[in-house]
Design a protein around this motif. Structure first.
Motif, PDB file in Angstrom:
ATOM      1  N   LYS A   1       0.834  -1.203   0.000  1.00 54.57           N
ATOM      2  CA  LYS A   1       0.000   0.000   0.000  1.00 54.57           C
ATOM      3  C   LYS A   1       0.875   1.261   0.000  1.00 54.57           C
ATOM      4  CE  LYS A   1      -3.839   2.319   0.400  1.00 54.57           C
ATOM      5  NZ  LYS A   1      -4.516   2.701  -0.813  1.00 54.57           N
ATOM      6  N   LEU A   2       1.970   1.242   0.754  1.00 54.65           N
ATOM      7  CA  LEU A   2       2.892   2.377   0.779  1.00 54.65           C
ATOM      8  C   LEU A   2       3.482   2.627  -0.607  1.00 54.65           C
ATOM      9  CD1 LEU A   2       4.823   1.710   4.099  1.00 54.65           C
ATOM     10  CD2 LEU A   2       3.235   3.587   3.646  1.00 54.65           C
ATOM     11  N   ALA A   3       3.878   1.550  -1.274  1.00 50.64           N
ATOM     12  CA  ALA A   3       4.444   1.676  -2.619  1.00 50.64           C
ATOM     13  C   ALA A   3       3.447   2.348  -3.545  1.00 50.64           C
ATOM     14  CB  ALA A   3       4.845   0.301  -3.150  1.00 50.64           C
ATOM     15  N   GLU A   4       2.206   1.900  -3.480  1.00 51.75           N
ATOM     16  CA  GLU A   4       1.158   2.485  -4.320  1.00 51.75           C
ATOM     17  C   GLU A   4       0.905   3.953  -3.945  1.00 51.75           C
ATOM     18  OE1 GLU A   4      -3.613   1.915  -4.641  1.00 51.75           O
ATOM     19  OE2 GLU A   4      -2.409   0.080  -4.552  1.00 51.75           O
ATOM     20  N   GLU A   5       0.805   4.217  -2.664  1.00 51.32           N
ATOM     21  CA  GLU A   5       0.513   5.559  -2.166  1.00 51.32           C
ATOM     22  C   GLU A   5       1.592   6.582  -2.537  1.00 51.32           C
ATOM     23  OE1 GLU A   5       0.104   7.586   2.260  1.00 51.32           O
ATOM     24  OE2 GLU A   5      -0.605   5.531   2.000  1.00 51.32           O
ATOM     25  N   PHE A   6       2.857   6.147  -2.495  1.00 48.43           N
ATOM     26  CA  PHE A   6       3.957   7.078  -2.745  1.00 48.43           C
ATOM     27  C   PHE A   6       4.551   6.957  -4.143  1.00 48.43           C
ATOM     28  CE2 PHE A   6       3.643   7.041   1.847  1.00 48.43           C
ATOM     29  CZ  PHE A   6       3.785   8.382   2.159  1.00 48.43           C
ATOM     30  N   GLY A   7       3.989   6.092  -4.961  1.00 48.09           N
ATOM     31  CA  GLY A   7       4.434   5.982  -6.347  1.00 48.09           C
ATOM     32  C   GLY A   7       5.830   5.400  -6.521  1.00 48.09           C
ATOM     33  N   VAL A   8       6.156   4.426  -5.686  1.00 51.19           N
ATOM     34  CA  VAL A   8       7.452   3.746  -5.792  1.00 51.19           C
ATOM     35  C   VAL A   8       7.199   2.252  -5.923  1.00 51.19           C
ATOM     36  CG1 VAL A   8       8.682   5.519  -4.459  1.00 51.19           C
ATOM     37  CG2 VAL A   8       7.714   3.534  -3.270  1.00 51.19           C
ATOM     38  N   THR A   9       8.236   1.511  -6.250  1.00 53.35           N
ATOM     39  CA  THR A   9       8.075   0.059  -6.327  1.00 53.35           C
ATOM     40  C   THR A   9       7.988  -0.515  -4.916  1.00 53.35           C
ATOM     41  OG1 THR A   9      10.451  -0.430  -6.273  1.00 53.35           O
ATOM     42  CG2 THR A   9       9.454  -0.011  -8.459  1.00 53.35           C
ATOM     43  N   ARG A  10       7.473  -1.723  -4.841  1.00 54.28           N
ATOM     44  CA  ARG A  10       7.388  -2.401  -3.547  1.00 54.28           C
ATOM     45  C   ARG A  10       8.784  -2.585  -2.960  1.00 54.28           C
ATOM     46  NH1 ARG A  10       7.273  -7.088  -0.844  1.00 54.28           N
ATOM     47  NH2 ARG A  10       5.558  -7.438   0.602  1.00 54.28           N
ATOM     48  N   GLY A  11       9.769  -2.911  -3.829  1.00 52.96           N
ATOM     49  CA  GLY A  11      11.152  -3.088  -3.381  1.00 52.96           C
ATOM     50  C   GLY A  11      11.726  -1.812  -2.789  1.00 52.96           C
ATOM     51  N   THR A  12      11.442  -0.677  -3.428  1.00 54.71           N
ATOM     52  CA  THR A  12      11.927   0.606  -2.914  1.00 54.71           C
ATOM     53  C   THR A  12      11.314   0.898  -1.554  1.00 54.71           C
ATOM     54  OG1 THR A  12      12.341   1.504  -5.114  1.00 54.71           O
ATOM     55  CG2 THR A  12      11.990   3.097  -3.341  1.00 54.71           C
ATOM     56  N   ALA A  13      10.003   0.720  -1.443  1.00 52.72           N
ATOM     57  CA  ALA A  13       9.323   0.957  -0.163  1.00 52.72           C
ATOM     58  C   ALA A  13       9.891   0.033   0.918  1.00 52.72           C
ATOM     59  CB  ALA A  13       7.824   0.756  -0.311  1.00 52.72           C
ATOM     60  N   ASN A  14      10.107  -1.213   0.571  1.00 54.69           N
ATOM     61  CA  ASN A  14      10.657  -2.198   1.497  1.00 54.69           C
ATOM     62  C   ASN A  14      12.058  -1.776   1.967  1.00 54.69           C
ATOM     63  OD1 ASN A  14       9.934  -4.569   2.800  1.00 54.69           O
ATOM     64  ND2 ASN A  14      11.006  -5.868   1.346  1.00 54.69           N
ATOM     65  N   ASN A  15      12.891  -1.349   1.025  1.00 53.60           N
ATOM     66  CA  ASN A  15      14.251  -0.922   1.380  1.00 53.60           C
ATOM     67  C   ASN A  15      14.241   0.308   2.282  1.00 53.60           C
ATOM     68  OD1 ASN A  15      15.526  -2.994   0.010  1.00 53.60           O
ATOM     69  ND2 ASN A  15      15.746  -1.818  -1.875  1.00 53.60           N
ATOM     70  N   ILE A  16      13.298   1.200   2.073  1.00 57.53           N
ATOM     71  CA  ILE A  16      13.187   2.390   2.931  1.00 57.53           C
ATOM     72  C   ILE A  16      12.733   1.993   4.328  1.00 57.53           C
ATOM     73  CG2 ILE A  16      11.837   4.492   3.321  1.00 57.53           C
ATOM     74  CD1 ILE A  16      11.906   4.865   0.224  1.00 57.53           C
ATOM     75  N   VAL A  17      11.675   1.194   4.394  1.00 63.51           N
ATOM     76  CA  VAL A  17      11.105   0.776   5.680  1.00 63.51           C
ATOM     77  C   VAL A  17      12.137   0.018   6.519  1.00 63.51           C
ATOM     78  CG1 VAL A  17       9.425  -0.802   6.736  1.00 63.51           C
ATOM     79  CG2 VAL A  17       8.702   0.772   4.920  1.00 63.51           C
ATOM     80  N   TYR A  18      12.880  -0.893   5.874  1.00 60.72           N
ATOM     81  CA  TYR A  18      13.831  -1.719   6.612  1.00 60.72           C
ATOM     82  C   TYR A  18      15.258  -1.146   6.597  1.00 60.72           C
ATOM     83  CZ  TYR A  18       9.952  -4.835   7.043  1.00 60.72           C
ATOM     84  OH  TYR A  18       8.723  -5.355   7.352  1.00 60.72           O
ATOM     85  N   ARG A  19      15.356   0.131   6.232  1.00 57.46           N
ATOM     86  CA  ARG A  19      16.591   0.910   6.305  1.00 57.46           C
ATOM     87  C   ARG A  19      17.759   0.301   5.538  1.00 57.46           C
ATOM     88  NH1 ARG A  19      15.661   5.066   9.831  1.00 57.46           N
ATOM     89  NH2 ARG A  19      13.905   4.729  11.206  1.00 57.46           N
ATOM     90  N   ARG A  20      17.469  -0.286   4.393  1.00 60.23           N
ATOM     91  CA  ARG A  20      18.524  -0.729   3.484  1.00 60.23           C
ATOM     92  C   ARG A  20      18.877   0.389   2.511  1.00 60.23           C
ATOM     93  NH1 ARG A  20      15.567  -5.791   4.036  1.00 60.23           N
ATOM     94  NH2 ARG A  20      14.218  -5.144   2.342  1.00 60.23           N
ATOM     95  N   SER A  21      18.020   1.388   2.442  1.00 61.03           N
ATOM     96  CA  SER A  21      18.327   2.610   1.688  1.00 61.03           C
ATOM     97  C   SER A  21      17.924   3.789   2.564  1.00 61.03           C
ATOM     98  CB  SER A  21      17.581   2.639   0.348  1.00 61.03           C
ATOM     99  OG  SER A  21      16.190   2.656   0.535  1.00 61.03           O
ATOM    100  N   TRP A  22      18.437   4.942   2.241  1.00 63.00           N
ATOM    101  CA  TRP A  22      18.226   6.143   3.042  1.00 63.00           C
ATOM    102  C   TRP A  22      18.612   5.883   4.491  1.00 63.00           C
ATOM    103  CZ3 TRP A  22      16.609  10.846   0.945  1.00 63.00           C
ATOM    104  CH2 TRP A  22      16.249  10.807  -0.409  1.00 63.00           C
ATOM    105  N   THR A  23      19.737   5.210   4.672  1.00 63.12           N
ATOM    106  CA  THR A  23      20.183   4.792   6.010  1.00 63.12           C
ATOM    107  C   THR A  23      20.662   5.962   6.864  1.00 63.12           C
ATOM    108  OG1 THR A  23      22.400   4.346   5.158  1.00 63.12           O
ATOM    109  CG2 THR A  23      20.841   2.511   5.195  1.00 63.12           C
ATOM    110  N   HIS A  24      20.945   7.093   6.247  1.00 59.76           N
ATOM    111  CA  HIS A  24      21.487   8.231   6.990  1.00 59.76           C
ATOM    112  C   HIS A  24      20.401   9.011   7.730  1.00 59.76           C
ATOM    113  CE1 HIS A  24      20.176   9.802   3.141  1.00 59.76           C
ATOM    114  NE2 HIS A  24      20.178  11.014   3.653  1.00 59.76           N
ATOM    115  N   ILE A  25      19.120   8.695   7.481  1.00 57.81           N
ATOM    116  CA  ILE A  25      18.052   9.372   8.227  1.00 57.81           C
ATOM    117  C   ILE A  25      17.203   8.350   8.940  1.00 57.81           C
ATOM    118  CG2 ILE A  25      17.972  11.394   6.765  1.00 57.81           C
ATOM    119  CD1 ILE A  25      15.438  10.249   5.477  1.00 57.81           C
TER     120      ILE A  25
END
Length: 138
Positions: free
Chosen positions: A114-138
Motif C-alpha cells: 500500500k505504501l508503494a502504491e501511495e507514494f508511487g514507488v516500487t514495492r522493493g523501494t518501499a521495502n528498502n526504505i522501511v527496513y533501512r537498506r536505503s536512506w540509512t542516513h536518516i
C-alpha cells in the motif's frame, strides 16, 4: 617530487566528474592515478587511487593519494561525507520528508504494498526504505 601539503590542482582537461585527465599514447589517463603510481608505485591488483584529506578530484598531490580497496574508499567517503546521499544524489527521486513519511505510515500499520502504491514507488523501494537498506542516513 614536489613536497607540499596543499592540493596540486590539474589546470587542464577533466572528465564530467572533475577528475584531471591527459592523453598519452592515444589513450586517456586519469592524472590522479598517474600521480599515485609516481608517488606510491605500481597499482596493486584490485586497488584504486583514492584521494585522502582533500577529496578534490582535480588534485594530483601524491601526498593526498593512496592505493585503497573499493570498500576502504567507500568507508572514507561515508566518514568524510563526500559521497552524495539522499536528496543530494543525482538519481534521487524522493525527498527526506517523503522517506520519513513512508516510515511513519508503516509504523501506523500500512502495508509495504500500500505504501508503494501511495507514494508511487516500487514495492522493493518501499521495502528498502522501511527496513533501512536505503536512506540509512536518516
Amino acid at each position: 617530487m614536489l613536497e607540499t601539503d596543499e592540493c596540486i590542482i590539474w589546470p587542464y582537461s577533466t572528465d564530467r566528474n572533475g577528475y584531471g585527465q591527459v592523453r598519452l599514447d592515444g589513450r586517456t589517463n586519469y592524472v590522479h592515478i598517474l600521480a599515485c603510481i609516481a608517488w606510491h608505485g605500481v597499482r596493486p591488483e584490485g586497488m584504486l587511487a583514492a584521494h585522502g584529506p582533500c577529496h578534490n578530484p582535480r588534485c594530483f598531490n601524491g601526498n593526498h593519494l593512496s592505493w585503497e580497496t573499493h570498500p576502504e574508499n567507500q568507508r572514507d567517503r561515508a566518514r568524510d561525507q563526500t559521497s552524495p546521499r539522499g536528496e543530494g544524489h543525482a538519481n534521487a527521486k524522493l525527498t527526506e520528508d517523503v522517506v520519513l513519511a513512508i516510515r511513519a505510515r508503516r509504523l501506523e500499520g500500512v502495508s509495504v504494498s500500500k505504501l508503494a502504491e501511495e507514494f508511487g514507488v516500487t514495492r522493493g523501494t518501499a521495502n528498502n526504505i522501511v527496513y533501512r537498506r536505503s536512506w540509512t542516513h536518516i
